[in-house]
Scaffold this motif. Structure first.
Motif, mmCIF file in Angstrom:
data_model
loop_
_atom_site.group_PDB
_atom_site.id
_atom_site.type_symbol
_atom_site.label_atom_id
_atom_site.label_comp_id
_atom_site.label_asym_id
_atom_site.label_seq_id
_atom_site.Cartn_x
_atom_site.Cartn_y
_atom_site.Cartn_z
ATOM 1 N N ALA A 131 13.743 -12.947 3.205
ATOM 2 C CA ALA A 131 12.932 -11.724 3.140
ATOM 3 C C ALA A 131 11.988 -11.706 1.945
ATOM 4 N N LEU A 132 10.860 -11.038 2.153
ATOM 5 C CA LEU A 132 9.883 -10.786 1.089
ATOM 6 C C LEU A 132 9.427 -9.350 1.210
ATOM 7 N N ARG A 133 9.398 -8.637 0.100
ATOM 8 C CA ARG A 133 8.875 -7.269 0.076
ATOM 9 C C ARG A 133 7.634 -7.229 -0.802
ATOM 10 N N TRP A 134 6.532 -6.745 -0.222
ATOM 11 C CA TRP A 134 5.283 -6.529 -0.949
ATOM 12 C C TRP A 134 5.089 -5.030 -1.106
ATOM 13 N N SER A 135 4.634 -4.601 -2.269
ATOM 14 C CA SER A 135 4.263 -3.206 -2.505
ATOM 15 C C SER A 135 2.864 -3.209 -3.088
ATOM 16 N N TYR A 136 1.962 -2.437 -2.452
ATOM 17 C CA TYR A 136 0.585 -2.402 -2.935
ATOM 18 C C TYR A 136 -0.132 -1.177 -2.378
ATOM 19 N N THR A 137 -1.294 -0.904 -2.956
ATOM 20 C CA THR A 137 -2.162 0.175 -2.501
ATOM 21 C C THR A 137 -3.440 -0.450 -1.979
ATOM 22 N N LEU A 138 -3.797 -0.083 -0.751
ATOM 23 C CA LEU A 138 -4.958 -0.666 -0.077
ATOM 24 C C LEU A 138 -6.054 0.382 0.087
ATOM 25 N N LYS A 139 -7.293 -0.022 -0.149
ATOM 26 C CA LYS A 139 -8.443 0.840 0.152
ATOM 27 C C LYS A 139 -8.719 0.717 1.645
ATOM 28 N N ASP A 150 -0.683 3.606 0.361
ATOM 29 C CA ASP A 150 0.404 2.768 -0.149
ATOM 30 C C ASP A 150 1.067 2.009 0.999
ATOM 31 N N PHE A 151 1.348 0.737 0.758
ATOM 32 C CA PHE A 151 2.023 -0.122 1.730
ATOM 33 C C PHE A 151 3.368 -0.570 1.172
ATOM 34 N N ASP A 152 4.417 -0.416 1.967
ATOM 35 C CA ASP A 152 5.726 -0.994 1.701
ATOM 36 C C ASP A 152 5.908 -2.027 2.800
ATOM 37 N N ASP A 153 5.704 -3.272 2.456
ATOM 38 C CA ASP A 153 5.494 -4.364 3.395
ATOM 39 C C ASP A 153 6.668 -5.337 3.334
ATOM 40 N N TRP A 154 7.399 -5.499 4.439
ATOM 41 C CA TRP A 154 8.552 -6.397 4.502
ATOM 42 C C TRP A 154 8.282 -7.536 5.468
ATOM 43 N N TYR A 156 10.106 -11.114 7.203
ATOM 44 C CA TYR A 156 11.379 -11.777 7.454
ATOM 45 C C TYR A 156 11.126 -13.092 8.173
ATOM 46 N N LEU A 157 11.527 -14.200 7.559
ATOM 47 C CA LEU A 157 11.377 -15.506 8.176
ATOM 48 C C LEU A 157 12.461 -15.667 9.245
ATOM 49 N N ILE A 158 12.035 -15.948 10.470
ATOM 50 C CA ILE A 158 12.961 -16.096 11.592
ATOM 51 C C ILE A 158 13.373 -17.560 11.742
ATOM 52 N N ASP A 159 12.386 -18.444 11.701
ATOM 53 C CA ASP A 159 12.637 -19.888 11.710
ATOM 54 C C ASP A 159 11.454 -20.546 11.013
ATOM 55 N N ASP A 160 11.339 -21.873 11.069
ATOM 56 C CA ASP A 160 10.273 -22.539 10.314
ATOM 57 C C ASP A 160 8.874 -22.236 10.843
ATOM 58 N N LYS A 161 8.754 -21.623 12.016
ATOM 59 C CA LYS A 161 7.442 -21.308 12.608
ATOM 60 C C LYS A 161 7.116 -19.814 12.640
ATOM 61 N N VAL A 162 8.132 -18.951 12.762
ATOM 62 C CA VAL A 162 7.899 -17.527 13.028
ATOM 63 C C VAL A 162 8.376 -16.647 11.874
ATOM 64 N N MET A 163 7.516 -15.690 11.494
ATOM 65 C CA MET A 163 7.867 -14.683 10.508
ATOM 66 C C MET A 163 7.447 -13.323 11.071
ATOM 67 N N LEU A 164 8.325 -12.330 10.946
ATOM 68 C CA LEU A 164 8.014 -10.972 11.390
ATOM 69 C C LEU A 164 7.719 -10.117 10.175
ATOM 70 N N ASN A 165 6.800 -9.171 10.362
ATOM 71 C CA ASN A 165 6.336 -8.323 9.265
ATOM 72 C C ASN A 165 6.297 -6.883 9.732
ATOM 73 N N LYS A 166 6.859 -5.990 8.901
ATOM 74 C CA LYS A 166 6.796 -4.560 9.191
ATOM 75 C C LYS A 166 6.389 -3.853 7.915
ATOM 76 N N ALA A 167 5.328 -3.073 7.997
ATOM 77 C CA ALA A 167 4.817 -2.360 6.830
ATOM 78 C C ALA A 167 4.732 -0.870 7.143
ATOM 79 N N VAL A 168 5.190 -0.065 6.203
ATOM 80 C CA VAL A 168 5.066 1.381 6.312
ATOM 81 C C VAL A 168 3.907 1.801 5.417
#
Length: 186
Positions: A131-139, A150-154, A156-168
């Motif tokens: 997992a990786l969590r990014w926190s930032y403010t976007l214009k 504001d973005f709370d961006d997570w 999750y690496l599923i395997d060596d090819k696929v990563m899923l991302n969910k940002a609030v």
């Protein structure tokens, strides 16, 4: 039978204290942290995954869960030492396009920082396990105006090819919507 008076001094104080303590404890217990994913695999090595071409498909949903925008992102990442450049080219379902170029710095200990032209200040990232969590403010441009969101961006690496991302996305602590993406390493 006589009921206790609600106006009696001190009657509500213990109940209010217990309620407040329960609320604070439940709020602390609900917020995930990257450390909770430290044992998950495969391990997300950002320099490996964000190196070379990637393709992402995503949606933006409003706070009621309605899909408002669909998009495809073509990405290209390159790293020199601890510094990475990630180029993102967005194409939305309405035909509009957008480009963002990130400069990402690996700080050690699973910590990262990032900058882009439409990011206010510094983005902060923390990774552990898959997992990786990014926190930032976007214009964010909307109808001719620019809002700082504001973005709370997570991620999750599923395997060596696929990563899923969910940002609030939120403003003043109120959720505006969510962005969901599926990345594929090409």
């Amino acid at each position: 039978m006589r009921l206790p008076s609600l106006t009696r001094p001190g009657f509500l104080r213990p109940w209010l204290s217990l309620s407040l303590a329960a609320l604070l404890l439940s709020g602390c217990a609900m917020a995930p942290t990257p450390a909770q994913y430290a044992q998950e695999s495969p391990k997300l090595e950002l320099r490996q995954y964000l190196n070379g071409p990637l393709l992402a498909h995503g949606i933006f949903t409003d706070r009621n869960g309605h899909v408002k925008r669909r998009f495809v992102v073509k990405l290209m990442g390159r790293w020199t030492g601890d510094t990475g450049i990630l180029e993102e080219d967005f194409e939305y379902s309405d035909g509009s396009r957008e480009r963002r170029v990130w400069t990402i710095q690996e700080l050690g200990g699973g910590r990262y920082s990032g900058r882009a032209d439409d990011v206010v200040g510094l983005a902060r990232g923390e990774a552990a396990g898959n997992a990786l969590r990014w926190s930032y403010t976007l214009k964010l441009p909307v109808d001719g105006k620019v809002y700082e969101v504001d973005f709370d961006d997570w991620m999750y690496l599923i395997d060596d090819k696929v990563m899923l991302n969910k940002a609030v996305m939120s403003k003043f602590g109120f959720e505006l919507g969510q962005v969901t993406l599926s990345f594929q390493k090409l």
